[in-house]
Enzyme design. Structure first.
Site, PDB file in Angstrom:
ATOM      1  N   ASP A 103      -5.079   1.606  10.862  1.00 15.77           N
ATOM      2  CA  ASP A 103      -6.501   1.448  11.173  1.00 15.77           C
ATOM      3  C   ASP A 103      -6.595   1.041  12.653  1.00 15.77           C
ATOM      4  OD1 ASP A 103      -9.207   0.903  11.057  1.00 15.77           O
ATOM      5  OD2 ASP A 103      -9.082  -0.708   9.619  1.00 15.77           O
ATOM      6  N   GLU A 152       3.898   3.814   6.120  1.00 17.02           N
ATOM      7  CA  GLU A 152       2.682   3.004   5.971  1.00 17.02           C
ATOM      8  C   GLU A 152       1.637   3.744   5.154  1.00 17.02           C
ATOM      9  OE1 GLU A 152       1.162   0.349   6.336  1.00 17.02           O
ATOM     10  OE2 GLU A 152       1.734  -0.795   8.097  1.00 17.02           O
ATOM     11  N   GLY A 190       0.778  -1.245   0.000  1.00 15.43           N
ATOM     12  CA  GLY A 190       0.000   0.000   0.000  1.00 15.43           C
ATOM     13  C   GLY A 190       0.799   1.278   0.000  1.00 15.43           C
ATOM     14  N   PHE A 215     -14.286   3.116   4.718  1.00 12.53           N
ATOM     15  CA  PHE A 215     -13.371   2.377   3.847  1.00 12.53           C
ATOM     16  C   PHE A 215     -12.969   3.242   2.656  1.00 12.53           C
ATOM     17  CE2 PHE A 215     -11.962  -0.653   0.693  1.00 12.53           C
ATOM     18  CZ  PHE A 215     -11.117  -1.440   1.453  1.00 12.53           C
ATOM     19  N   ARG A 257      -5.507   0.639  -6.451  1.00 21.11           N
ATOM     20  CA  ARG A 257      -4.256   1.214  -5.918  1.00 21.11           C
ATOM     21  C   ARG A 257      -3.699   2.313  -6.815  1.00 21.11           C
ATOM     22  NH1 ARG A 257      -2.431  -1.997  -1.655  1.00 21.11           N
ATOM     23  NH2 ARG A 257      -2.734  -4.238  -1.836  1.00 21.11           N
ATOM     24  N   ASP A 261      -6.170  -0.378  -1.620  1.00 17.49           N
ATOM     25  CA  ASP A 261      -6.936  -1.222  -2.523  1.00 17.49           C
ATOM     26  C   ASP A 261      -8.256  -1.687  -1.939  1.00 17.49           C
ATOM     27  OD1 ASP A 261      -5.596  -3.033  -0.631  1.00 17.49           O
ATOM     28  OD2 ASP A 261      -6.417  -4.620  -1.888  1.00 17.49           O
TER      29      ASP A 261
HETATM   30  P1  IMP Z   1      -4.592  -2.357  10.907  1.00 16.68           P
HETATM   31  O1  IMP Z   1      -3.690  -3.516  11.151  1.00 16.68           O
HETATM   32  O2  IMP Z   1      -6.004  -2.605  11.461  1.00 16.68           O
HETATM   33  O3  IMP Z   1      -4.057  -1.020  11.352  1.00 16.68           O
HETATM   34  O4  IMP Z   1      -4.877  -2.288   9.362  1.00 16.68           O
HETATM   35  C1  IMP Z   1      -3.902  -1.979   8.484  1.00 16.68           C
HETATM   36  C2  IMP Z   1      -4.196  -2.573   7.110  1.00 16.68           C
HETATM   37  O5  IMP Z   1      -5.607  -2.745   6.842  1.00 16.68           O
HETATM   38  C3  IMP Z   1      -3.715  -1.597   6.071  1.00 16.68           C
HETATM   39  O6  IMP Z   1      -2.341  -1.778   5.783  1.00 16.68           O
HETATM   40  C4  IMP Z   1      -4.624  -1.891   4.910  1.00 16.68           C
HETATM   41  O7  IMP Z   1      -4.111  -2.956   4.149  1.00 16.68           O
HETATM   42  C5  IMP Z   1      -5.935  -2.339   5.526  1.00 16.68           C
HETATM   43  N1  IMP Z   1      -6.930  -1.258   5.598  1.00 16.68           N
HETATM   44  C6  IMP Z   1      -7.438  -0.691   6.717  1.00 16.68           C
HETATM   45  N2  IMP Z   1      -8.348   0.247   6.416  1.00 16.68           N
HETATM   46  C7  IMP Z   1      -8.402   0.292   5.059  1.00 16.68           C
HETATM   47  C8  IMP Z   1      -9.164   1.097   4.113  1.00 16.68           C
HETATM   48  O8  IMP Z   1      -9.989   1.960   4.464  1.00 16.68           O
HETATM   49  N3  IMP Z   1      -8.934   0.847   2.801  1.00 16.68           N
HETATM   50  C9  IMP Z   1      -8.057  -0.088   2.350  1.00 16.68           C
HETATM   51  N4  IMP Z   1      -7.322  -0.849   3.193  1.00 16.68           N
HETATM   52  C10 IMP Z   1      -7.503  -0.659   4.534  1.00 16.68           C
END
Ligand code: IMP
Length: 178
Positions: free
Chosen positions: A106, A102, A48, A155, A168, A162
């Site tokens: 999230d 990064e 990403g 989202f 992307r 993606d």
């Molecule tokens: P985390 O581990 O919950 O912080 O999530 C991180 C990963 O979730 C990111 O590197 C993304 O691949 C994916 N992700 C989280 N939110 C989104 C979004 O809104 N769109 C696309 N990918 C997301």
């Protein structure tokens, strides 16, 4: 309002190219002043980060390096727990000032895993630069040092992010239409 269809979902324009560029310039300026006289190693987390890392690096005027990693998870041979590993790391991080790059933070699970793995590598310092942060979803104590944009818990796709592998390459950020 501009919309895009990706697979089965429709997304509407959320942040245009100019807003994205401005937000990245702001954090690049902070990094430039915080790391003056230092030689940081930027560590991009694929897939990403690729557009954000490219645009951020173009605005960083320090003597620095960039390398890219992926996080791989697999089931341990002896335990049933998940084992995480950074793949693609091609240099020693011993004594380095590392800035993780990064696309989005999230819940923070991914970044926490990466920081835990990097702590074993003997870095001098570890900081985080992210294009997006969802503060309402983030539930970790690790500080997220450089955030280009904070967004609500929705989202988004585009600019490296993606939906099921697609979107992307969009040069703007789009949010899922409800
Ligand atoms: P985390 O581990 O919950 O912080 O999530 C991180 C990963 O979730 C990111 O590197 C993304 O691949 C994916 N992700 C989280 N939110 C989104 C979004 O809104 N769109 C696309 N990918 C997301």
């Amino acid at each position: 309002m501009k919309e895009v269809k990706i697979l089965d979902k429709t997304f509407r324009l959320y942040k245009n190219e100019e807003e994205i560029a401005t937000s990245i310039s702001t954090i690049a300026n902070s990094i430039n002043s915080d790391y003056e006289g230092k030689s940081p190693l930027f560590l991009g987390v694929l897939n990403g980060c690729f557009l954000f890392a490219a645009d951020l690096m173009k605005k960083v005027n320090l003597s620095c390096e960039i390398s890219f990693v992926k996080v791989a998870s697999y089931k341990g041979m002896k335990s049933t727990g998940e084992v995480n590993q950074l793949i693609g790391l091609d240099r020693s991080l011993e004594g380095r000032d590392v800035i993780i790059v990064e696309d989005i933070v999230d819940t923070g699970n991914t970044i926490e895993t990466i920081v835990d793995l990097l702590k074993k590598a003997g870095c001098n310092s570890i900081k985080i630069a992210t294009f997006l942060l969802k503060p309402e979803a983030y539930n970790k104590d690790i500080p997220v040092d450089y955030v280009a944009m904070e967004i609500p818990n929705a989202f988004v796709v585009g600019y490296g992010l993606d939906y099921d592998g697609f979107g992307r390459n969009l040069n703007e950020l789009f949010v899922l239409k409800d």
